[in-house]
Enzyme design. Structure first.
Site, PDB file in Angstrom:
ATOM      1  N   HIS A 153    -100.392 -15.034 -22.524  1.00 55.28           N
ATOM      2  CA  HIS A 153    -101.381 -15.788 -21.746  1.00 55.28           C
ATOM      3  C   HIS A 153    -101.317 -17.258 -22.169  1.00 55.28           C
ATOM      4  O   HIS A 153    -101.093 -17.569 -23.336  1.00 55.28           O
ATOM      5  CB  HIS A 153    -102.778 -15.217 -21.988  1.00 55.28           C
ATOM      6  CG  HIS A 153    -103.783 -15.791 -21.050  1.00 55.28           C
ATOM      7  ND1 HIS A 153    -104.383 -17.009 -21.279  1.00 55.28           N
ATOM      8  CD2 HIS A 153    -104.249 -15.349 -19.860  1.00 55.28           C
ATOM      9  CE1 HIS A 153    -105.189 -17.278 -20.267  1.00 55.28           C
ATOM     10  NE2 HIS A 153    -105.126 -16.287 -19.391  1.00 55.28           N
ATOM     11  N   LYS A 200    -111.204 -11.969 -21.814  1.00 52.80           N
ATOM     12  CA  LYS A 200    -111.065 -13.014 -22.847  1.00 52.80           C
ATOM     13  C   LYS A 200    -112.042 -12.726 -24.002  1.00 52.80           C
ATOM     14  O   LYS A 200    -112.331 -11.562 -24.271  1.00 52.80           O
ATOM     15  CB  LYS A 200    -111.247 -14.394 -22.228  1.00 52.80           C
ATOM     16  CG  LYS A 200    -110.289 -14.601 -21.038  1.00 52.80           C
ATOM     17  CD  LYS A 200    -110.199 -16.014 -20.560  1.00 52.80           C
ATOM     18  CE  LYS A 200    -109.240 -16.076 -19.376  1.00 52.80           C
ATOM     19  NZ  LYS A 200    -109.072 -17.445 -18.862  1.00 52.80           N
ATOM     20  N   GLY A 220    -109.571 -21.221 -15.109  1.00 51.68           N
ATOM     21  CA  GLY A 220    -110.915 -21.546 -15.563  1.00 51.68           C
ATOM     22  C   GLY A 220    -111.415 -22.893 -15.066  1.00 51.68           C
ATOM     23  O   GLY A 220    -112.445 -23.381 -15.513  1.00 51.68           O
ATOM     24  N   SER A 230    -108.498 -19.017 -11.364  1.00 56.60           N
ATOM     25  CA  SER A 230    -109.663 -19.237 -10.494  1.00 56.60           C
ATOM     26  C   SER A 230    -109.678 -18.331  -9.262  1.00 56.60           C
ATOM     27  O   SER A 230    -110.088 -18.748  -8.186  1.00 56.60           O
ATOM     28  CB  SER A 230    -109.764 -20.718 -10.092  1.00 56.60           C
ATOM     29  OG  SER A 230    -109.967 -21.520 -11.243  1.00 56.60           O
ATOM     30  N   GLU A 249    -103.521 -19.320 -22.799  1.00 60.91           N
ATOM     31  CA  GLU A 249    -104.416 -19.702 -23.903  1.00 60.91           C
ATOM     32  C   GLU A 249    -103.782 -19.325 -25.240  1.00 60.91           C
ATOM     33  O   GLU A 249    -103.953 -20.036 -26.239  1.00 60.91           O
ATOM     34  CB  GLU A 249    -105.797 -19.044 -23.717  1.00 60.91           C
ATOM     35  CG  GLU A 249    -106.569 -19.732 -22.583  1.00 60.91           C
ATOM     36  CD  GLU A 249    -107.503 -18.841 -21.802  1.00 60.91           C
ATOM     37  OE1 GLU A 249    -107.850 -17.742 -22.260  1.00 60.91           O
ATOM     38  OE2 GLU A 249    -107.901 -19.259 -20.682  1.00 60.91           O
ATOM     39  N   GLU A 268     -99.492 -17.792 -13.456  1.00 65.98           N
ATOM     40  CA  GLU A 268    -100.773 -18.484 -13.621  1.00 65.98           C
ATOM     41  C   GLU A 268    -100.527 -19.966 -13.878  1.00 65.98           C
ATOM     42  O   GLU A 268    -100.253 -20.364 -15.017  1.00 65.98           O
ATOM     43  CB  GLU A 268    -101.533 -17.906 -14.820  1.00 65.98           C
ATOM     44  CG  GLU A 268    -101.805 -16.426 -14.710  1.00 65.98           C
ATOM     45  CD  GLU A 268    -103.005 -16.031 -15.544  1.00 65.98           C
ATOM     46  OE1 GLU A 268    -103.981 -15.550 -14.952  1.00 65.98           O
ATOM     47  OE2 GLU A 268    -102.992 -16.219 -16.767  1.00 65.98           O
ATOM     48  N   ASN A 320    -109.217  -9.913 -17.151  1.00 67.77           N
ATOM     49  CA  ASN A 320    -109.032 -10.408 -18.518  1.00 67.77           C
ATOM     50  C   ASN A 320    -110.376 -10.952 -18.982  1.00 67.77           C
ATOM     51  O   ASN A 320    -110.792 -12.025 -18.563  1.00 67.77           O
ATOM     52  CB  ASN A 320    -107.961 -11.510 -18.486  1.00 67.77           C
ATOM     53  CG  ASN A 320    -107.804 -12.206 -19.823  1.00 67.77           C
ATOM     54  OD1 ASN A 320    -108.354 -11.754 -20.829  1.00 67.77           O
ATOM     55  ND2 ASN A 320    -107.046 -13.300 -19.828  1.00 67.77           N
TER      56      ASN A 320
HETATM   57  P1  PGA Z   1    -109.747 -17.554 -14.479  1.00 70.73           P
HETATM   58  O1  PGA Z   1    -108.721 -17.047 -15.600  1.00 70.73           O
HETATM   59  O2  PGA Z   1    -109.756 -16.497 -13.403  1.00 70.73           O
HETATM   60  O3  PGA Z   1    -111.062 -17.669 -15.204  1.00 70.73           O
HETATM   61  O4  PGA Z   1    -109.229 -18.852 -13.987  1.00 70.73           O
HETATM   62  C1  PGA Z   1    -107.513 -16.432 -15.248  1.00 70.73           C
HETATM   63  C2  PGA Z   1    -106.750 -16.059 -16.499  1.00 70.73           C
HETATM   64  O5  PGA Z   1    -106.824 -16.798 -17.480  1.00 70.73           O
HETATM   65  O6  PGA Z   1    -106.056 -15.023 -16.540  1.00 70.73           O
END
Ligand code: PGA
Length: 253
Positions: free
Chosen positions: A95, A12, A173, A214, A97, A167, A10
């Site tokens: 997601h 983003k 992140g 992460s 976010e 997640e 992803n």
């Molecule tokens: P990250 O994001 O690997 O940067 O923690 C995972 C995600 O948001 O799908």
């Protein structure tokens, strides 16, 4: 149960068209050759046509980071499933976010999942609890509700095309991954049982469930050793070719 792992990157809101093509170029041909694991890259919408064109003869899938539920209309800033269906195989939906910053709810997630399925897309649907919810002992309730509402009114046949991404929001992140055992336990306690009651044991067991939050080249293998984790949804590390390839390799076992 043999489930083919799926690793999805992803990206983003990162990479313009030129940079997206550079990253794809950096990953090919290594990424193409790692069979036995489904590999998906999800660039920003604007780079989808270029990336899809570059990957059309490669064994790597393209996914979008969202999809609207209507085919067309007055929905400024949204992208419809008909616009995506010729470009993408997968669509990330729900997601955290999107849920936290853009008002996405279980109801809109459900509308998007159903529309994606109706248009031949394969949804990667994200669920997960906040740190506050985890500390209040609400993880199972929160995640079970996201699953039951997000997948309401979907036929068994259609559901076979869905991937779930677990997640934990506090792990995204932050560099602070859940422990592999914890992640597996949440999947076993709050995702597969709800899928079993909705779609039956066979489909629940056959459904791929990714871990996300992460995931790095250094910790990926521990997640993939867990019996109920079938790959990963990778954010930050998917922007670095070597890391993403190392994560795919870890999923091959
Ligand atoms: P990250 O994001 O690997 O940067 O923690 C995972 C995600 O948001 O799908």
């Amino acid at each position: 149960m043999d489930r083919v792992p799926c690793i999805a990157g992803n990206w983003k809101m990162n990479k313009n068209i030129t940079e997206a093509l550079q990253l794809v170029e950096e990953m090919l041909p290594r990424l193409s050759e790692l069979s036995g694991v489904e590999r998906v890259v999800c660039p920003p919408f604007i780079a989808l046509p270029a990336v899809a064109e570059r990957l059309k003869d490669e064994d790597v899938f393209v996914g979008s980071q969202n999809v609207h539920w209507k085919e067309a209309g007055a929905f400024t800033g949204e992208i419809s499933p008909t616009m995506l269906q010729d470009l993408c195989t997968f669509a990330i939906i729900g997601h955290s976010e999107r849920r936290a910053y853009f008002g996405e709810t279980d109801e809109t997630v459900n509308l998007r999942v159903r529309a994606a399925l109706d248009h031949g897309l394969r949804p990667i649907v994200c669920v997960g609890e906040t740190l506050e919810q985890r500390e209040a002992g609400q993880t199972i309730d929160v995640v079970s509700t996201q699953v039951s509402q997000g997948f309401a009114d979907i036929s068994k046949e259609d559901f076979r095309r869905v991937i779930v991404a677990y997640e934990p929001i506090w792990a995204i992140g932050t560099g602070k991954a859940a422990t592999p055992e914890d992640a597996n336990e949440t999947i076993v306690a709050s995702i597969r049982p709800v899928l079993t009651s909705m779609f039956g044991e066979d489909i629940a067991q056959a459904t791929r469930i990714q871990y996300g939050g992460s995931v790095k080249s250094g910790n990926a293998a521990e997640f993939f050793q867990q019996p109920d984790i079938d790959g990963a949804l990778v954010g930050g590390a998917s922007l670095r070719a070597d890391d993403f390839i190392a994560i795919v390799k870890a999923a091959r076992g």
